[in-house]
Scaffold this motif. Structure first.
Motif, PDB file in Angstrom:
ATOM      1  N   LYS A  18       0.813  -1.214   0.000  1.00 49.62           N
ATOM      2  CA  LYS A  18       0.000   0.000   0.000  1.00 49.62           C
ATOM      3  C   LYS A  18       0.842   1.258   0.000  1.00 49.62           C
ATOM      4  O   LYS A  18       0.516   2.239  -0.609  1.00 49.62           O
ATOM      5  N   ALA A  19       1.916   1.241   0.786  1.00 52.16           N
ATOM      6  CA  ALA A  19       2.670   2.485   0.919  1.00 52.16           C
ATOM      7  C   ALA A  19       4.136   2.346   0.608  1.00 52.16           C
ATOM      8  O   ALA A  19       4.861   3.324   0.601  1.00 52.16           O
ATOM      9  N   SER A  25       9.996  13.403   5.236  1.00 54.15           N
ATOM     10  CA  SER A  25      10.162  14.168   6.463  1.00 54.15           C
ATOM     11  C   SER A  25       9.269  15.390   6.436  1.00 54.15           C
ATOM     12  O   SER A  25       9.118  16.038   5.412  1.00 54.15           O
ATOM     13  N   LYS A  26       8.691  15.692   7.582  1.00 58.61           N
ATOM     14  CA  LYS A  26       7.806  16.848   7.666  1.00 58.61           C
ATOM     15  C   LYS A  26       8.616  18.129   7.658  1.00 58.61           C
ATOM     16  O   LYS A  26       9.698  18.198   8.239  1.00 58.61           O
ATOM     17  N   PRO A  27       8.105  19.170   6.991  1.00 58.69           N
ATOM     18  CA  PRO A  27       8.809  20.434   6.998  1.00 58.69           C
ATOM     19  C   PRO A  27       8.850  21.012   8.409  1.00 58.69           C
ATOM     20  O   PRO A  27       7.906  20.857   9.184  1.00 58.69           O
ATOM     21  N   HIS A 456      -7.332  14.879   3.396  1.00 61.24           N
ATOM     22  CA  HIS A 456      -6.185  14.282   4.075  1.00 61.24           C
ATOM     23  C   HIS A 456      -5.025  15.275   4.087  1.00 61.24           C
ATOM     24  O   HIS A 456      -4.901  16.118   3.191  1.00 61.24           O
ATOM     25  N   SER A 457      -4.164  15.108   5.080  1.00 59.66           N
ATOM     26  CA  SER A 457      -3.044  16.035   5.222  1.00 59.66           C
ATOM     27  C   SER A 457      -2.051  15.877   4.074  1.00 59.66           C
ATOM     28  O   SER A 457      -1.939  14.800   3.472  1.00 59.66           O
ATOM     29  N   VAL A 458      -1.335  16.940   3.806  1.00 55.76           N
ATOM     30  CA  VAL A 458      -0.326  16.913   2.747  1.00 55.76           C
ATOM     31  C   VAL A 458       0.735  15.872   3.049  1.00 55.76           C
ATOM     32  O   VAL A 458       1.167  15.121   2.162  1.00 55.76           O
ATOM     33  N   VAL A 463       3.517  10.949   1.439  1.00 58.78           N
ATOM     34  CA  VAL A 463       4.108   9.638   1.728  1.00 58.78           C
ATOM     35  C   VAL A 463       3.614   8.620   0.703  1.00 58.78           C
ATOM     36  O   VAL A 463       4.381   7.816   0.165  1.00 58.78           O
ATOM     37  N   ARG A 464       2.319   8.666   0.427  1.00 58.06           N
ATOM     38  CA  ARG A 464       1.752   7.753  -0.567  1.00 58.06           C
ATOM     39  C   ARG A 464       2.333   8.026  -1.959  1.00 58.06           C
ATOM     40  O   ARG A 464       2.664   7.100  -2.695  1.00 58.06           O
TER      41      ARG A 464
END
Length: 773
Positions: A18-19, A25-27, A456-458, A463-464
């Motif tokens: 799935k992923a 990494s988050k900004p 859904h969040s950015v 990640v997807r």
């Protein structure tokens, strides 16, 4: 409480099927310390006075006067034309009554009845045509533009720093302050009259800020963009003249190109009633068409005349921007805006991919900014090259970028405002406002509110997306770049079992890898050859329907031009099939190596000693069956999908002539034949996937591949819907095939790594022209 639904349990982001293994990494979020470094007081004090106003030249003023006269004259000419038609109809109605007197006295009693009917027709036709023409000429004067763009109005007490900043820019430029600030999703900013013509006599201005602009610019660059917009308004006469010119140009464009229910009704009536009366309506349509051509001529005249003045206005506004933010900053901002435009297109493409699985990003400006930060170097180089090669046209309202940069070279290189922090610090909560604007955008697109669970969040969606990119790269590595999308792999699910001899299986895997590298270049040449044959097959499909429907297509291709009759089309078609058949034999030799390598790797995955060393092996074991089923199903339909794609291209060619030839029997026969063929093929392919579950995570649990690939079956008598459905089915199933293959290749590479084999180098594949079409 645990979920008892096994399919729901399967929908796990951590699943390798799935992923993937990708992570993003988050900004880094701005801390409170970052904000304290630039307080509102610091930002306001960074403005080092006001800038010197840009003084228009005498030539500019004379040009403005001339353009104003011409732009006002153009609508007057149109109104005079309407008056001329009204007078002509009135003159005919009053002065042509004498026809009946002359007709009754000059004909015999026997022919008098027929003559009077003919005279009545001659008398009434100009009146009927004239009245219809008058209605259609008056209609544009009263039509109103549709306001479909969504925006969010801000309140000063909610965003005090932003309002203070905008006010300070206005004061520095010498422009009136806006009474309202709106936010939208465009990569742009604009200032204008809040109520249109009703605000012309005062300074009732509104500033509209595109949130992607704020997300992608520094506060210095953003201040320059605002200075540019308010530079147009620093001179009262100039801003009003600009408004009049733009309004007239936009009005002309609307009335020339827009069509409404009145136009459709006239067309329907002219074709549905008896031709003995319908010819009058056809004549009316002809005169309406002529008036639109006259409007087009007036519109182009307006664009030509106003273009020079509008470009001079842009030059002046650029000088305001350069004087406030600096000439060096102006040049950097110009390129940045071009890159933001490209990033915006990339974000919209990403949205399409997310939406296919029932998800939408909750913050579109953030997604655009991520696309900007990850933009490949070659794309940036292409943007730079475009800027260098850009030329200003006669009808352009904005000069070419290099001309604009040259125009401000003599301005202050530093400007009076030089802070370089992100422009987002001007907002109390930029992310919140960006999400509100994103939802407004979806409302404008879909016409309904989007449920929160679909947003859904950015970070989650990226990640997807990164996982999908890894899958694509894995396919490229596995094929060593020599891949052609519509070639099926003759893959057997039953072959993927625990091998009887693991060592021999590993040796066969090694042998296949070595042969792949050895024969890659040879296979690549056959792929290029096969791709050329497929391209020519597309030309044959277009030529076949053109010959059958007696169409004359203008295609700048020597091969297509040679297909002048049905016999030549059929000979070319059979010749290409023979050539493709020969090349196909060579392609299968290389593809068998890929299949064998993939099968051996998946067989080795089932060896307990190997499986214990693979992360998420249980999840792979669970998902493998669905992935293999999906791959088998899509592989079995690839040739038919390609046939459907060529059928769609042929139907597109036919539908170009729909308005012109809809009454031609031969043309309609060919269209209906192609539609019937497409519908049969589409339904057959769709049925193949109706019982197969979609192998990846989706917002809807237990969705089938058929439901994923096609939202709904189209109406059989609607060619537009049928064509759209065929293209949707083709694109989604081809993408699914590639995606499933990518997942399997990732697992195979992981197995090979455990066996001590290095991951093969990556190869980038160019997109074939026929797929881009």
């Amino acid at each position: 409480m645990s979920d008892s639904n096994p399919r729901r349990v399967k929908q796990s982001v951590s699943s390798p099927a799935k992923a993937g293994k990708a992570s993003v990494s988050k900004p880094r979020k701005r801390t409170s310390g970052d904000v304290k470094e630039l307080s509102p007081r610091n930002i306001m004090q960074a403005f080092e006075g006001n800038i010197e106003p840009v003084t228009p030249t005498l030539m500019y003023r004379l040009c403005a006067l001339l353009v104003s006269f011409v732009m006002i004259l153009l609508p007057v000419i149109y109104i005079a034309m309407i008056g001329g038609v009204i007078w002509g109809v009135y003159f005919h109605a009053v002065h042509s009554l004498g026809l009946f007197e002359a007709g009754s006295s000059s004909t015999s009693t026997h022919n008098r009845g027929k003559g009077m009917v003919l005279l009545l027709l001659v008398y009434l036709t100009p009146i009927v045509v004239g009245v219809i023409l008058i209605i259609f000429m008056l209609k544009p004067l009263f039509s109103r533009p549709s306001h479909s763009s969504a925006f969010r109005a801000l309140k000063r007490e909610k965003e005090p720093l932003l309002f203070m900043f905008v006010d300070q820019v206005c004061d520095a430029v010498g422009a009136p302050r806006p009474v309202q600030i709106n936010l939208d999703i465009q990569v742009n900013a604009s200032a204008g009259f809040r109520r249109g013509w009703l605000s012309m006599l005062g300074n009732d201005l509104v500033l509209t800020i595109g949130m992607p602009l704020v997300a992608g610019l520094s506060i210095r660059q953003f201040s320059g963009v605002l200075a540019h917009e308010f530079g147009h308004f620093s001179q009262g006469a100039g801003m009003r003249l600009s408004f009049i010119i733009r309004s007239i140009n936009i009005w002309f464009m609307r009335v020339v190109y827009e069509r409404d229910a009145w136009d459709e009704r006239l067309e329907y009536l002219s074709q549905s009633i008896d031709i003995r009366l319908g010819w009058i309506l056809h004549l009316a349509r002809l005169f309406v068409w002529i008036t639109r051509k006259i409007l087009w001529l007036l519109m182009m005249t307006g664009h030509l005349v106003s273009g020079f003045l509008m470009r001079q206005m842009e030059f002046d506004a650029d000088r305001y921007e350069a004087r406030l933010a600096g000439s060096r900053c102006f040049a950097a901002t110009s390129k940045r805006l071009a890159l933001l435009g490209v990033a915006n297109q990339g974000a919209l493409s990403d949205l399409g991919q997310f939406y296919a699985e029932g998800r939408l990003v909750d913050n579109l400006p953030a997604l655009i900014n991520i696309n900007l930060s990850k933009m490949p170097a070659e794309v940036k180089q292409a943007v730079t090259l475009h800027i260098k090669e850009e030329q200003t046209g006669w009808f352009d309202t904005h000069p070419a970028t290099l001309e604009r940069i040259a125009n401000i070279q003599n301005e202050d290189p530093e400007g009076i405002f030089r802070l370089k922090s992100p422009a987002t610090i001007l907002f109390t909560d930029f992310s919140r406002e960006a999400k509100f604007v994103t939802r407004d955008f979806y409302y404008g697109v879909f016409g309904k509110k989007i449920p929160r669970e679909d947003l859904h969040s950015v970070d989650e969606l990226m990640v997807r997306q990164e996982a999908e990119n890894e899958s694509h790269k894995a396919v490229q590595r596995f094929y060593q770049g020599a891949i052609y999308p519509n070639r099926p792999l003759l893959f057997s699910e039953s072959a993927v079992k625990t091998p009887a001899d693991a060592k021999q299986c590993a040796q066969e895997l090694k042998s296949n890898r070595e042969k792949l590298l050895k024969y890659r270049e040879k296979y690549k040449s056959f792929v290029d050859e096969y791709r050329e044959y497929e391209s020519k097959s597309m030309s044959v499909a277009m030529a076949e329907v053109a010959v059958r429907a007696r169409l004359k297509l203008k295609v700048d291709d020597p091969f297509f031009k040679s297909l002048t009759n049905y016999d030549k089309v059929m000979n070319a078609k059979h010749g290409l099939e023979r050539k493709k058949s020969g090349t196909r034999v060579e392609l299968e030799k290389y593809e068998s190596l890929i299949v064998n390598r993939l099968e051996r790797a998946l067989q080795l995955f089932h060896v307990p000693k190997v499986q214990t060393q693979i992360a998420d092996a249980a999840l792979w074991e669970r998902d493998l069956h669905d992935l293999l089923q999906a791959l088998q199903a899509t592989n079995s339909q690839l040739s038919r999908l390609w046939e459907l794609h060529m059928n769609a291209v042929a139907l597109q060619v036919l539908l170009r002539f729909f308005d012109e030839l809809r009454t031609d029997d031969k043309y309609c026969e060919v269209v209906l034949s192609e539609m019937e063929k497409m519908e049969t093929l589409l339904n057959s392919i769709y049925a193949r996937f109706q019982r197969l579950l979609y192998p990846f995570e989706h917002s809807r649990v237990d969705i089938t591949i058929a439901e994923f690939a096609l939202v709904r079956i189209p109406e059989s008598n609607n060619p537009g819907e049928l064509l759209g459905a065929a293209e949707e089915l083709f694109e989604n199933l081809m993408a699914l095939n590639h995606r499933v293959l990518g997942r399997l290749c990732l697992l195979a590479e992981e197995v090979e790594t455990l066996l001590g084999f290095e991951v093969l180098p990556e190869f980038e594949e160019a997109i074939p022209d026929e797929l881009e079409s």
